[in-house]
Each structure stands twice: as C-alpha cells, then as structure tokens.
Enzyme design. Structure first.
Site, PDB file in Angstrom:
ATOM      1  CG  HIS A 183      -0.395   0.264   2.518  1.00 16.98           C
ATOM      2  ND1 HIS A 183      -0.120  -0.732   3.431  1.00 16.98           N
ATOM      3  CD2 HIS A 183      -0.037   1.420   3.129  1.00 16.98           C
ATOM      4  CE1 HIS A 183       0.374  -0.198   4.534  1.00 16.98           C
ATOM      5  NE2 HIS A 183       0.440   1.109   4.377  1.00 16.98           N
ATOM      6  CG  ASP A 248      -0.180  -4.039   2.622  1.00 18.47           C
ATOM      7  OD1 ASP A 248       0.399  -3.471   1.671  1.00 18.47           O
ATOM      8  OD2 ASP A 248      -0.598  -3.428   3.624  1.00 18.47           O
ATOM      9  CB  SER A 346       2.474   2.983   6.988  1.00 17.23           C
ATOM     10  OG  SER A 346       1.450   2.331   6.327  1.00 17.23           O
TER      11      SER A 346
END
Length: 400
Positions: A183, A248, A346
């Site tokens: 992502h 991911d 992230s």
C-alpha cells in the site's frame, strides 16, 4: 471563491459530525460510498477540494464531505479546533489514480520480469551476516539508541511543488532491496512519486545524529544516505481496493548498491526451520520506527515498542466487526493501550530476536499493514503481513 466564504463552508462541513464514517487505518480508509481510499490532506484530494471550492455546495455534497473526513492527527479528532492544513479526507483511490499511476514526465519504475525460481536465494544474507543490532538493550525504553535497528528505512515521496516527505517505512534486506508494504507503493495519490529511500537515519531533525555520553564526549553517527529508487515491485495479487489488505508486501530496488556500515545493515529474513508457519505466540516481538504513515508522523527520533503476538482466530474475531478477514498469511500483535504500532511505520518491520548456531540476530517477522485508529487502542492488535509466507516471492523477485 472569496476566502471568507471558503472557510465558512469548511467550518460548516467539519462541525457537522463528531464521528466519521471514513475511519483511517494506517492511511487506508473507506469512502462513504464504500470505495477504497487513502486518508490524505484535503488539499491533495483534487476532486473533493474542487467540490469544496465550488460556490454551489449542495446539502448532499456537504453530508458526503462530512462523512469523508478521516481526520485523526496525533490521536485528536479534528472538529472544533483545527488548522485547515491538518484536515484529512478519505480520497477515493479510483478518483485519484488510474490502474497505473501517471507520473507526468518522470520515468516510471517498471515491473520486474519474473526471474528463474528462487534465483535470489544467494543474494539474500543469512545469519550471522544480517540482523546485527548494536544498540544498548534498554528494557522498556521508548526511544531507540543511535545504532539500534540499522536496517530501518524511510521512504521518500515527492509531491506537487517538489515538496518531499517521508510517509512510509521499510527494511533493508540486502545491498539493493528494501522490503515494505504494497500500500506504500500502490495506494498513494496519483500526483505523488515514490522517489527514494533514506538509510542510516535516527533523529530526522538532525544530520549527523550526535549524542553526548556520560563522560562528556560527543558521539556521532555517520550522516544518513539517500538512495534513489530504480524499481518498485508490489505483490501482483495485492488488491488495493480490499478491506483485508491481503498480500500487502512490496520490494523497492535501489539504483545504487548500499554500502554497509555500523549504521546501515540488512535485517534477516525468517528462513529458519523453526520460523516456518510460525506466528511466535508466547514470544516478544518488537515494532520500531518513527510513526510515519501516509497522513501523519509521531516522532523525529526512531521509537520502539515490545509487543505480544495475538492468535489469528482472536484477531479475526476482533476485525470481523469491521468486515475484515485476517488470514494465515498475516499475523497480529499488540492491542495494549497506548503502545501498539504507534511507534512503527506504515510498511515498517515487526522484528523477532531469534537464535541459531549460537548467534543472536533480528529477523523481520512481519510488515506493518493496518490497525485501529487512533493507534494503540486496547484490545485492537495491529495486523502485519507475515513475511515467511512470502519468502519464495521475495527470492524470485530480487536480482543482482
């Protein structure tokens, strides 16, 4: 539009609700009409920003904009007391970008042709030549020491106006590749370009990073190094529009070979037999980073937190309330109030210290994928892509 009218409309939009539909989860969100989106600054979401600037904002438009707010900044809901530049909106990915992002006149990184099966095995270091940690072991410390986790990377994006920022993290796995989340590569605004990776960073506000010891002597790291990204390789089965964020995981190939030092070293991949199909229940794992996400950052200094892993069934039960499914290719950790992945990035690593042939080394067990907002909610673990499940894919997509 007159500035006074513009801010009056903005005030009306954000005063209308105290809870928002578009909940941010490490930058991933759902729009009011059930499309996948990215929680970004309102100014960076072209179609919603243009809608807000229109002099004919309908009641339906107003309600849609209210429900689109995903505005958590440092754990605070953006309501009565907000700065315009901090307003966060869930911007639909389908409206931000085509299937492949268009980077204007910039050359696009290309997808890798799949190499011969497991061609990269010899290119990836094994213990004891990876996962070395030179930091002091400070139990319970929030901040890392200068030399802790030398594989940590910050991913740089260039935005309109040549504005640069670090909004994701990653982990160096050899001389040319950084492991991160898909992502961070595929679910970014169309006018952002992933341009580089920074290695050897500790305090993002200084360069070089220095501290003064008890003896009064000044001790400094070498300056950080910025590496241009030559190629980005998201997992081909990453469904950017899925709530579950399966697969991911992504690789970034750097243009230049990384020179190792005491401040820049690779982490180990989980290749030990004991790590196969293991989510390490009963073991402590560590999340580390600067708290960087697509929409926020927590600290200039690299942070760390020790977490417990959570059974997949328990994690699945929790996220079922959000219509999400956690699979065996994912793992969960944390859920302790105020800790969790608030100290991670992230796309950053979930780390396991493990032992083999008398050596103690750090292995990357997971990649930060998503979690609750605000982070660190009691009973809500973070969800990580389980790296061991993707070893073949990693080995098949690295080259010399």
């Amino acid at each position: 539009m007159e500035p006074h009218f513009f801010f009056t409309v903005l005030w009306m939009l954000l005063m209308g609700t105290s809870s928002t539909y578009a909940q941010e989860i490490f930058g991933y969100c759902r729009t009011p009409d059930e499309n996948s989106g990215t929680c970004i600054n309102l100014r960076e979401c072209g179609y919603l920003f243009e809608l807000l600037q229109s002099e004919e904002v309908t009641e339906q438009d107003r309600r849609f904009l209210q429900a689109s707010q995903c505005g958590y900044r440092n754990g605070q809901v953006l309501e009565k007391h907000f700065c315009f530049t901090n307003v966060q909106i869930c911007c639909a990915n389908s409206r931000m970008r085509n299937q492949q992002p268009q980077w204007g006149n910039h050359p696009q990184p290309t997808q890798t042709t799949k190499p011969t099966k497991r061609s990269g095995t010899k290119l990836l270091p094994m213990a004891p030549n990876c996962g070395e940690n030179f930091g002091d072991r400070v139990v319970g410390g929030n901040e890392t020491t200068k030399r802790e986790f030398p594989w940590m990377a910050l991913i740089e994006y260039t935005k309109p106006g040549n504005v640069k920022g670090h909004h994701c993290g990653g982990s160096l796995i050899n001389h040319r590749y950084v492991l991160t989340a898909a992502h961070c590569v595929s679910a970014i605004p169309s006018d952002w370009e992933l341009t580089g990776v920074r290695l050897g960073e500790w305090d993002a506000s200084t360069n070089p990073d220095c501290t003064v010891g008890k003896n009064g002597r000044r001790d400094c790291n070498e300056p950080y190094v910025d590496y241009p990204v030559e190629e980005r390789i998201p997992h081909p089965q990453y469904p950017g529009n899925s709530r579950d964020q399966l697969n991911d995981i992504a690789l970034l190939r750097l243009r230049d070979e990384v020179q190792y030092s005491d401040f820049i070293l690779p982490v180990c991949l989980p290749t030990l037999a004991s790590q196969h199909n293991n989510i390490f229940l009963g073991r402590k794992v560590v999340v580390a980073g600067w708290g960087r996400t697509e929409t926020n950052f927590t600290s200039n200094i690299k942070l760390k937190a020790e977490l417990d892993t959570v059974p997949t069934s328990e994690c699945n039960q929790r996220y079922a309330t959000q219509r999400r499914t956690v699979t065996t290719k994912q793992m969960c950790a944390g859920g302790v109030e105020g800790v969790d992945s608030c100290r991670g990035d992230s796309g950053g690593p979930l780390l396991l210290e493990d032992y083999s042939n008398g050596n103690s080394n750090y292995y990357i067990a997971g990649v930060v994928s998503y979690g609750p907002t605000p982070c660190g909610l009691k009973g809500w673990p973070g969800v990580y892509t389980r790296v061991e499940a993707y070893l073949n894919w990693i080995e098949n997509n690295v080259r010399a």
